[in-house]
Design an enzyme around this catalytic site. Structure first.
Site, PDB file in Angstrom:
ATOM      1  N   GLN A   1       1.252  -1.502  -0.268  1.00 23.14           N
ATOM      2  CA  GLN A   1       0.164   0.237   0.274  1.00 23.14           C
ATOM      3  C   GLN A   1       0.680   1.119   0.026  1.00 23.14           C
ATOM      4  OE1 GLN A   1      -2.679  -0.021   2.963  1.00 23.14           O
ATOM      5  NE2 GLN A   1      -2.154   2.090   3.367  1.00 23.14           N
ATOM      6  N   GLY A   2       1.270   2.076  -0.642  1.00 18.05           N
ATOM      7  CA  GLY A   2       1.141   3.780  -1.450  1.00 18.05           C
ATOM      8  C   GLY A   2       0.782   4.690  -1.075  1.00 18.05           C
ATOM      9  N   TYR A   3       1.197   4.840   0.846  1.00 16.25           N
ATOM     10  CA  TYR A   3       0.387   6.115   1.087  1.00 16.25           C
ATOM     11  C   TYR A   3       0.826   7.234   1.786  1.00 16.25           C
ATOM     12  CZ  TYR A   3      -4.858   4.031   0.871  1.00 16.25           C
ATOM     13  OH  TYR A   3      -5.881   3.946   0.056  1.00 16.25           O
ATOM     14  N   SER A   4       1.903   7.178   2.975  1.00 17.51           N
ATOM     15  CA  SER A   4       2.302   8.097   3.709  1.00 17.51           C
ATOM     16  C   SER A   4       3.413   8.739   2.944  1.00 17.51           C
ATOM     17  CB  SER A   4       2.331   7.355   4.818  1.00 17.51           C
ATOM     18  OG  SER A   4       1.639   7.818   5.672  1.00 17.51           O
TER      19      SER A   4
ATOM     20  N   SER B   1       4.560  -1.775   4.082  1.00 12.48           N
ATOM     21  CA  SER B   1       4.390  -2.944   4.560  1.00 12.48           C
ATOM     22  C   SER B   1       4.747  -3.905   3.670  1.00 12.48           C
ATOM     23  CB  SER B   1       3.335  -3.087   5.776  1.00 12.48           C
ATOM     24  OG  SER B   1       3.390  -1.862   6.424  1.00 12.48           O
TER      25      SER B   1
ATOM     26  N   GLU C   1      -9.054   0.713   7.236  1.00 12.52           N
ATOM     27  CA  GLU C   1      -8.250   0.175   8.476  1.00 12.52           C
ATOM     28  C   GLU C   1      -8.523   0.706   9.385  1.00 12.52           C
ATOM     29  OE1 GLU C   1      -4.359   3.020   7.264  1.00 12.52           O
ATOM     30  OE2 GLU C   1      -3.313   1.095   8.087  1.00 12.52           O
TER      31      GLU C   1
END
Lengths: 394, 378, 394, 378
Positions: free
Chosen positions: C131-134, C166, C249
């Protein structure tokens, strides 16, 4: 012998000779304080004589100039005087908002006529003052106050309402913040004025607290005529004086650490209330909380000492008075909570002799106000964040 | 399911509607200002009886609703919201439980219909010292004639003033500190040798100090086994504690609701004070605590309905948690109300006062935390 | 027999027949989790067979439609499946961000082609997602993210950096928030795209935490080419998907109550660590803190039950997931603090067998991140204040 | 006067300058990453000796500065700011105090100049179980030949690895739990029967577990009266605790300073996060706590200088308060730094780790709070 030692010697002799014996007995608290004022009734001849003698020497306001009823003492000489009074257990001859608050403000901001008129009467306990600051809609945001003074040429006409005016119902005069320019930004339209509480249009109503009776009043102004010469400092510059006095008040409350000063160790008090018979407090949560409170109280008392010592070294205490005010009052709330927990149902009585008129419960409730009056804990934290930590504004 | 049944939900709504109408906070204030001897309104008590609430724990054959402890708790919670004063917890919850579970047929017939009808008020006297300690009971019951002679003191006996009878925990054997040897007796409030000293408490309600000097009771006045009534007493106390927990949950919810209202409407520095982030975060934290306490109260009430004698653990959890949260809620309420919160003119202080008494009564948070620790063996 | 009972019967028979014995043993934690993916190496034949069989029945993603690799179960049927798996102690055949996060997002926002391409591979454990968020400068303020996707006609070119990805170093594909319109207000210029981690220009670097190794990575994009058809939902509307997934989440973390779920009572754990020999924890402060933590943990566990029960009644949990996330993670921090206090110097070892590789100290340090990851406690409190308490904005 | 003397102020400034130059946090990081056996830099230790710091508690006739505990605390505080690793507390503070106050002329002549010169490292071994409990010492010292034979275990012995000698608390009489019967012996680190197991701690420094299996010491190796060394031990521990309190105060101050810096510079939602009121209030509260802890540390140090054997109360106050405040300071530091604070790449975590070890060593806050409660009789 140094000059200070000579002064000490002289003061000691004078006190020994002039302090009446009954004035060397422990005060029982509030009921032994002399507030003075036009309507003051001395409770004993000793009380009257003691005030008269001390005022004559300028010792009710020892650091004020002699010209205004003081003794013109240096800080060191004042300390010696306090020490010598403490040595024989001499009571304070006079306490008043005039001494604590108005006097310092007049010395700094008043003109010569105002100083000559008001300061000596404060020093002699002839006039009792109250402080007109907060309003129902101006609490933490004091500068938003709405009490208005309209210009009528040679006088103002004041209309509005103040709250939290301590002893307004017993005071002779009031020092008061009023809005003299409603069009200006809120800090720029406020003036600092003095007037007689006997002026027509002034009325007061006592405030009952959750803890019971209180010295606080609501004070109402209905077309109250105030002569122009009663303005202190510049017109519309009253906020400068207000800020000065707020800081001064905070330092006083902080210096007294919100009433914590001179109290018995919380562990000892709780053990006694809980009836632990010297075996330690058996309730584990209470014991843990008392242990933490004891540590914080001891370390805080040392902090008061340290700040005083640093101030003596010329560093001043400054905005750190907000820390003392915050920490001391929060501690005092913890203290009364713990005492009440220890006392159990006995502590919940509200009246009657057995409970001293519900002393524990009332003290507990009253202490809740410590972190509100004189600037809330939230305001203190904000001052620390901005003035000390220099954190940015929103 | 940790939710209310439909019937329970209806009761809660009815109670909220009725009490906010018939027993708002102003009623407590008026009773206080009138220095009312009883500290509660007899009219309100009669009305509660008419609604069946006084019989909520009483079997139908004795004129009750038999609606259960969860239901009783809902009434208490709503009473907490309006600070309605009544002998509900002492009489309708504790005394009713004691007589129902420990009384003989004669006692049940004599008292249960009267309680259900709102005609009898019965207090329960356990404490003898400043802190709650049922096993510490020292008041002596000595065999005498056809019964027992009671000698000793009681304190913090809520609603004893004006009561018809008082259920007294006494020691027929064993030593203070032991569970063994405890007995419960129903003592007539006009019994010879019984002195009832009214004590006004911080919450403007009554607690009494009792002196029993040779008070004579019959064997038939005993509830539960003579010398073995500790378990019954625990059941009675459990019912009362669950009621108090629910009341404190109501107090917390209501004082929080009033605080939120104040945060939205009070303006300082040109904005509502509720827009200040520091207050927002504290309010949000308090919200969480109140929600968590509500769950414990619900679980405690349900546990009592499943097994009135075996619910001690969850009831202590509810009393401890609700007590701590109510303490936080009223403290935050006063602080966030600022100066006005310190005045007697607004109601917040009344919530603080009642929360304190309800927190102390039948064991404070420490007492119940200690029970939990012992039951969890740490 | 109701339909649900019939389903239970069928599932029970099937599980009994198909779950390999080794898959009925207690997991030892992380090292027994099957994450799947191209590079996945099964640690046993049983693991492989179990995943294959479950995937074939659609039981790795039981509520997804059959067309996309699921079993099309209702919530009730899913609950029965979980209960029956728990009955025989069956391990989860597959865990993945694809199942937890991307799947629900694609089911809601993806087009048919995307669902058909990606969902079955997630269900079978063939593709592992991250997951590419922050980003380094977009933490709590996620919407300020700066990773840019430039339009090159039939594809985008992505440049930028993500953090806290992660298992990025082990993932096959990434779902990623990128800025597709730098001129628009920050929430309006973000899109949600998918791409293969094997695309040239993608690189990762593991992040070492204060507790030691972690699954987190920094992920760098250097002129990464992403086909246009990999956009999920509308262009520049990716924030809607992001919000949906953030809430999702939070509910997952909250539902697991920040790792508290299923842990042993703190009182028991501390008593054991402190070696109290059944005599109670002797340290009075520790004992008091444990008592409070035990009460809060128990009451919080009941709160999770209550919210679940209320949600089952159709009321939903909504913004209250922020409460679960906040309270659960703060409790978990208290829990590890207490454990470490109880363990004393033994708990401060960092390596070696005796301390299980410094397990207590590392757990304590790792728990500090619970109140940061997935939305800080401060963000959660802000959500509660605004979404639940409806307090006004600044 | 609760202020520094001019000389103390100068020492503080010198220490701050030197350590930030010669032992910044990066030094600890480098030692850790190199898995350095000692866990501290010998070069740094030598440099500290050259500055006279290792002799700060040693009389001038033995080559020391005799500058007092307050001065030693200032060095510790500054070491806390940069997390400088060295055997300062074990050797220059505790061992020096033990030998100075309990050693005979021979021992003093042998060890004190060596410590002052930075040539000897001596550890102090007290704990035997997970929690600090000096009176609980069980390690046996049995009379044998011309001295004693030591058998038992020690744990959490900081700086034993690489030490020249270890001061071991042993029991020549009495039972574990009693003050009576305790003795202190200087044991050569290479003594037969002594096993030193290195244990890497969370703060990347060493503590050792010792096994003593028939370790032979002479009567002349005893410090203080054999069987009556508890008071000496308390004095030694007091000196060490004051040093740790000062170190934790330094850790709290430094991690707070770094947090304030981050609050000013980190931007989210278009503003520095330090402008958010909720964080401002927490930072302001933490500021107060740190100031309060500083006062306790100062008072503890001064008390030791007035009377090294009678300062237990104020030293415990300092250790308890500084420990709690350091715990709060590093927790707030990590939380306010957010994700980055959780990474090993920034230093905040290193402060958290060292604060934890310093908090535990020689008694945690509970231990010292308990001592205060006993001394205050509640």
């Amino acid at each position: 012998m140094s000059e200070l030692d000579a002064f000490r010697h002289e003061v000691r002799l004078w006190l020994d000779a002039h302090c009446p014996a009954p004035m060397r007995e422990l005060t029982r608290g509030e009921e032994d304080i002399v507030w003075g004022g036009r309507r003051w009734a001395f409770r004993s001849e000793a009380e009257r004589v003691w005030l008269e003698r001390m005022a004559e020497r300028g010792f009710t306001v020892p650091t004020w100039p002699k010209a205004y009823g003081g003794a013109g003492l240096s800080r060191d000489e004042e300390r010696v005087l306090r020490e010598e009074m403490a040595r024989i257990g001499a009571r304070s001859p006079l306490e008043s908002f005039g001494i604590w608050m108005l006097g310092p403000a007049l010395l700094k901001f008043g003109n010569e006529a105002q100083k000559r008129e008001h300061l000596p009467r404060i020093a002699r306990g002839e006039i009792r003052w109250c402080q007109g600051y907060s309003e129902p809609n101006a609490g933490s945001d004091l500068a938003s106050l709405q009490t208005r003074a309209e210009d009528r040429g040679d006088h103002w006409v004041v209309n509005g309402q103040k709250v939290w005016t301590s002893y307004a119902d017993q005071a002779d005069w009031i020092f008061c913040l009023v809005r003299t320019d409603p069009a200006a930004p809120k800090h720029r339209g406020i003036s600092f004025v003095l007037f007689d509480m006997a002026t027509p249009g002034v009325s007061t109503r006592p405030i009952r607290l959750i803890s019971g009776k209180s010295p606080f009043c609501e004070t109402f102004f209905d077309d109250v005529r105030v002569p122009k010469e009663n303005l202190v400092g510049e017109l519309n510059r009253g906020w400068d004086i207000a800020k000065y006095l707020l800081t001064h008040e905070r330092e006083m409350i902080g210096g007294g650490a919100g009433g914590l000063l001179g109290t018995r160790p919380i562990g000892e008090v709780v053990a006694e209330l809980a009836g632990s018979d010297g075996e330690g407090i058996s309730d584990p949560l209470l014991r843990a909380d008392v242990m933490r409170a004891e540590i914080d109280t001891l370390a805080f008392a040392l902090t008061m000492d340290r700040l005083r010592d640093e101030a003596a070294g010329g560093q001043g205490i400054g905005a750190r008075s907000a820390m003392l005010k915050y920490y001391g009052t929060e501690l005092n709330k913890r203290r009364t909570e713990l005492m009440l927990r220890a006392a159990g149902s006995d502590g919940l009585e509200w009246e009657g002799e057995r409970s001293g008129g519900g002393r524990l419960a009332r003290d507990w409730l009253r202490a809740k106000g410590n972190s509100i009056e004189g600037g809330t804990s939230e305001v203190m934290l904000g001052i620390i964040a901005k003035a000390i930590l220099e954190l940015p504004g929103a | 399911m940790l939710t209310l049944t439909e019937e329970q939900g209806m009761l809660q709504e009815a109670a909220r509607g009725f009490l906010s109408e018939s027993a708002p906070v102003s009623q407590l204030r008026a009773l206080r200002d009138a220095r009312d001897e009883l500290g509660y309104s007899r009219d309100l008590w009669r009305a509660m009886a008419e609604l069946g609430w006084t019989g909520i724990l009483i079997p139908e054959e004795h004129g009750g609703l038999d609606f259960g402890h969860m239901g009783a708790g809902l009434v208490c919670q709503e009473m907490g919201r309006t600070l309605a004063a009544s002998p509900y917890i002492s009489t309708a919850i504790m005394a009713a439980t004691a007589i129902r579970r420990g009384g003989g047929p004669g006692q049940q017939a004599r008292w249960l219909p009267a309680i259900a009808a709102g005609e009898a008020v019965i207090a329960v006297a356990v404490d003898e010292a400043r802190k709650h300690d049922p096993a510490g009971t020292a008041l002596r019951a000595q065999a005498s004639c056809n019964g027992f002679r009671l000698d000793g003191h009681k304190t913090f006996v809520a609603d004893a003033v004006g009561a018809d009878a008082i259920i007294v925990a006494a020691r027929t054997g064993g030593e203070p500190g032991e569970a063994e040897g405890l007995s419960l007796f129903v003592v007539d409030a006009r019994a010879q040798g019984l002195d009832i000293e009214r004590t006004l408490m911080v919450d403007s309600r009554n607690a009494a100090r009792l002196t029993l000097d040779g008070v004579q009771v019959d064997e038939a006045d005993a509830l539960g086994p003579v010398g073995g009534a500790f378990e019954l007493l625990e059941t009675v106390l459990g019912a009362g504690r669950a009621g108090l927990a629910a009341e404190m949950s109501g107090i917390a919810q209501e004082s929080f609701a009033r605080t939120l209202g104040y945060l939205r409407e009070r303006t300082q520095f040109g904005r509502p004070i509720g827009s200040f982030q520091a207050l927002q975060h504290r309010a949000a934290h308090l919200y969480c605590e109140i929600e968590v306490a509500k769950s414990a109260v619900l679980a405690g009430g349900q546990a009592l309905d499943r097994d009135p004698t075996g619910a001690g653990f969850l009831v202590s959890l509810a009393k401890a948690k609700a007590g701590e949260v109510a303490r936080l809620a009223v403290a935050e309420a006063v602080q966030m109300h600022g100066g006005i919160g310190m005045t007697d003119a607004v109601d917040i202080g009344l919530f603080m006062k009642r929360a304190r008494v309800a927190g102390e009564w039948l064991g404070d948070a420490s007492f119940h935390a200690g029970r939990i620790a012992r039951l969890r063996c740490f």
